[in-house]
Design a protein around this motif. Sequence first.
Motif, PDB file in Angstrom:
ATOM      1  N   PHE A 123       0.561  -1.411   0.158  1.00 16.00           N
ATOM      2  CA  PHE A 123       0.041  -0.048   0.067  1.00 16.00           C
ATOM      3  C   PHE A 123       0.799   1.164  -0.111  1.00 16.00           C
ATOM      4  O   PHE A 123       0.218   2.430  -0.493  1.00 16.00           O
ATOM      5  N   LEU A 124       2.110   1.368   0.361  1.00 17.97           N
ATOM      6  CA  LEU A 124       2.944   2.304   0.373  1.00 17.97           C
ATOM      7  C   LEU A 124       3.310   2.710  -0.963  1.00 17.97           C
ATOM      8  O   LEU A 124       3.875   4.023  -1.419  1.00 17.97           O
ATOM      9  N   GLY A 125       3.178   2.036  -2.402  1.00 15.72           N
ATOM     10  CA  GLY A 125       3.374   2.357  -3.447  1.00 15.72           C
ATOM     11  C   GLY A 125       5.171   2.597  -3.759  1.00 15.72           C
ATOM     12  O   GLY A 125       5.234   3.108  -4.730  1.00 15.72           O
ATOM     13  N   LEU A 126       5.695   1.607  -2.833  1.00 13.95           N
ATOM     14  CA  LEU A 126       7.460   2.075  -3.302  1.00 13.95           C
ATOM     15  C   LEU A 126       7.746   1.043  -4.371  1.00 13.95           C
ATOM     16  O   LEU A 126       7.251  -0.037  -4.585  1.00 13.95           O
ATOM     17  N   GLN A 127       8.887   1.441  -5.149  1.00 12.43           N
ATOM     18  CA  GLN A 127       9.360   0.525  -6.090  1.00 12.43           C
ATOM     19  C   GLN A 127      10.533  -0.547  -5.355  1.00 12.43           C
ATOM     20  O   GLN A 127      10.416  -0.608  -4.245  1.00 12.43           O
ATOM     21  N   ASN A 128      10.878  -1.439  -6.136  1.00 12.77           N
ATOM     22  CA  ASN A 128      11.736  -2.515  -5.572  1.00 12.77           C
ATOM     23  C   ASN A 128      12.837  -1.958  -4.788  1.00 12.77           C
ATOM     24  O   ASN A 128      13.285  -2.750  -3.806  1.00 12.77           O
ATOM     25  N   THR A 129      13.354  -0.945  -5.055  1.00 13.62           N
ATOM     26  CA  THR A 129      14.582  -0.212  -4.453  1.00 13.62           C
ATOM     27  C   THR A 129      14.230   0.928  -4.068  1.00 13.62           C
ATOM     28  O   THR A 129      13.728   1.872  -4.728  1.00 13.62           O
ATOM     29  N   TYR A 130      14.319   1.332  -2.776  1.00 15.11           N
ATOM     30  CA  TYR A 130      14.048   2.686  -2.214  1.00 15.11           C
ATOM     31  C   TYR A 130      15.191   2.936  -1.102  1.00 15.11           C
ATOM     32  O   TYR A 130      15.441   2.042  -0.319  1.00 15.11           O
ATOM     33  N   LEU A 131      15.154   4.232  -0.588  1.00 12.99           N
ATOM     34  CA  LEU A 131      16.007   4.509   0.476  1.00 12.99           C
ATOM     35  C   LEU A 131      15.205   4.646   1.874  1.00 12.99           C
ATOM     36  O   LEU A 131      13.991   4.532   1.582  1.00 12.99           O
ATOM     37  N   GLU A 132      15.784   4.462   2.834  1.00 14.72           N
ATOM     38  CA  GLU A 132      15.190   4.496   4.003  1.00 14.72           C
ATOM     39  C   GLU A 132      14.153   5.865   4.214  1.00 14.72           C
ATOM     40  O   GLU A 132      13.093   5.742   4.679  1.00 14.72           O
ATOM     41  N   LYS A 133      14.852   6.908   3.793  1.00 14.39           N
ATOM     42  CA  LYS A 133      14.067   8.311   3.843  1.00 14.39           C
ATOM     43  C   LYS A 133      12.683   7.994   2.883  1.00 14.39           C
ATOM     44  O   LYS A 133      11.825   8.483   3.465  1.00 14.39           O
ATOM     45  N   ASP A 134      12.725   7.547   1.979  1.00 21.45           N
ATOM     46  CA  ASP A 134      11.747   7.200   0.901  1.00 21.45           C
ATOM     47  C   ASP A 134      10.517   6.433   1.797  1.00 21.45           C
ATOM     48  O   ASP A 134       9.461   6.617   1.776  1.00 21.45           O
ATOM     49  N   LEU A 135      11.201   5.267   2.434  1.00 24.26           N
ATOM     50  CA  LEU A 135      10.026   4.438   3.104  1.00 24.26           C
ATOM     51  C   LEU A 135       9.456   5.199   4.407  1.00 24.26           C
ATOM     52  O   LEU A 135       8.196   5.090   4.549  1.00 24.26           O
ATOM     53  N   GLU A 136      10.282   5.943   5.017  1.00 20.43           N
ATOM     54  CA  GLU A 136       9.609   6.971   6.087  1.00 20.43           C
ATOM     55  C   GLU A 136       8.644   7.778   5.684  1.00 20.43           C
ATOM     56  O   GLU A 136       7.624   7.905   6.133  1.00 20.43           O
ATOM     57  N   ASN A 137       9.027   8.507   4.611  1.00 20.96           N
ATOM     58  CA  ASN A 137       7.945   9.386   3.891  1.00 20.96           C
ATOM     59  C   ASN A 137       6.807   8.813   3.400  1.00 20.96           C
ATOM     60  O   ASN A 137       5.731   9.120   3.584  1.00 20.96           O
ATOM     61  N   ALA A 138       6.796   7.588   2.916  1.00 25.88           N
ATOM     62  CA  ALA A 138       5.608   6.615   2.484  1.00 25.88           C
ATOM     63  C   ALA A 138       4.632   6.252   3.740  1.00 25.88           C
ATOM     64  O   ALA A 138       3.634   6.308   3.464  1.00 25.88           O
ATOM     65  N   ILE A 139       5.568   6.027   4.951  1.00 28.70           N
ATOM     66  CA  ILE A 139       4.805   5.557   5.965  1.00 28.70           C
ATOM     67  C   ILE A 139       4.027   6.790   6.641  1.00 28.70           C
ATOM     68  O   ILE A 139       2.947   6.535   6.967  1.00 28.70           O
ATOM     69  N   LEU A 140       4.701   7.735   6.455  1.00 32.81           N
ATOM     70  CA  LEU A 140       4.016   8.999   7.114  1.00 32.81           C
ATOM     71  C   LEU A 140       2.886   9.305   6.323  1.00 32.81           C
ATOM     72  O   LEU A 140       1.671   9.796   6.790  1.00 32.81           O
ATOM     73  N   ARG A 141       2.874   9.301   4.827  1.00 27.50           N
ATOM     74  CA  ARG A 141       1.889   9.490   4.011  1.00 27.50           C
ATOM     75  C   ARG A 141       0.612   8.660   4.271  1.00 27.50           C
ATOM     76  O   ARG A 141      -0.415   8.863   4.404  1.00 27.50           O
ATOM     77  N   GLU A 142       0.756   7.565   4.722  1.00 32.06           N
ATOM     78  CA  GLU A 142      -0.231   6.429   4.920  1.00 32.06           C
ATOM     79  C   GLU A 142      -0.116   5.766   6.236  1.00 32.06           C
ATOM     80  O   GLU A 142      -0.286   4.843   6.445  1.00 32.06           O
ATOM     81  N   LEU A 143      -0.050   6.846   7.253  1.00 35.07           N
ATOM     82  CA  LEU A 143       0.331   6.474   8.681  1.00 35.07           C
ATOM     83  C   LEU A 143      -0.802   5.837   9.129  1.00 35.07           C
ATOM     84  O   LEU A 143      -0.818   4.677   9.923  1.00 35.07           O
ATOM     85  N   GLU A 144      -2.118   5.996   8.812  1.00 36.84           N
ATOM     86  CA  GLU A 144      -3.413   5.450   9.421  1.00 36.84           C
ATOM     87  C   GLU A 144      -3.292   3.946   8.688  1.00 36.84           C
ATOM     88  O   GLU A 144      -3.514   2.873   9.469  1.00 36.84           O
ATOM     89  N   ALA A 145      -3.219   3.702   7.504  1.00 34.63           N
ATOM     90  CA  ALA A 145      -3.225   2.595   7.015  1.00 34.63           C
ATOM     91  C   ALA A 145      -2.055   1.520   7.712  1.00 34.63           C
ATOM     92  O   ALA A 145      -2.388   0.396   7.702  1.00 34.63           O
ATOM     93  N   PHE A 146      -0.875   2.320   7.850  1.00 37.72           N
ATOM     94  CA  PHE A 146       0.257   1.529   8.260  1.00 37.72           C
ATOM     95  C   PHE A 146      -0.025   0.941   9.654  1.00 37.72           C
ATOM     96  O   PHE A 146       0.150  -0.168  10.000  1.00 37.72           O
ATOM     97  N   ILE A 147      -0.592   1.917  10.667  1.00 37.55           N
ATOM     98  CA  ILE A 147      -1.098   1.541  11.923  1.00 37.55           C
ATOM     99  C   ILE A 147      -1.908   0.496  12.072  1.00 37.55           C
ATOM    100  O   ILE A 147      -1.836  -0.625  12.838  1.00 37.55           O
TER     101      ILE A 147
END
Length: 186
Positions: A123-147
Amino acid sequence: MKKVNSNLVLTANSTFTLLFWRIGKHINNSTLNNKRAKYGGQIVVTLSRQLSWSHFIALLPLKNPDAKLFYAQVAASQTLGVRDLRKRIAAKEFERTSIANLQNTSKHPAIHNNFKDPYFLDFLGLQNTYLEKDLENAILRELEAFILELGKGFAFVERQKRMIIDGEDFYLDLLFYHRNLKRLSL
């Protein structure tokens, strides 16, 4: 002729009702001594008071009775709509929670049924390779779904929480609190 038949039906219905009532009264007085039958002590509030017919239709195709009960209890306790219930079933929440429970070595009851394994981060919509910062930003965008994906009881506390250990600065990417466990989680 219809008048006679309807009177006959009414008389028969009232006679049977009175007969059944008298039989029940006799059993209650003579056999049960005006106490509740033992099987009645096992009766619990039915889920039909808490779930709609559409909820039951969503649960019917499940073959595993434990899964049916799990999803019914989750739907009732979390007041899930039918759409959310179907999403949980499609995401195999019962199976993933069961796997996490098998891996759980703690016997503490608060930990049971609080985690899922594996985590689906599609649900985060990340590609196969991503930076830790990209993961953090994606999680924050989708915080409700992540929790919700983590399980019940988690609350977001802070992003980039500064910790000083032995005079050195460290930053926790994401800090959560688990209400049931009363513990912080990274």
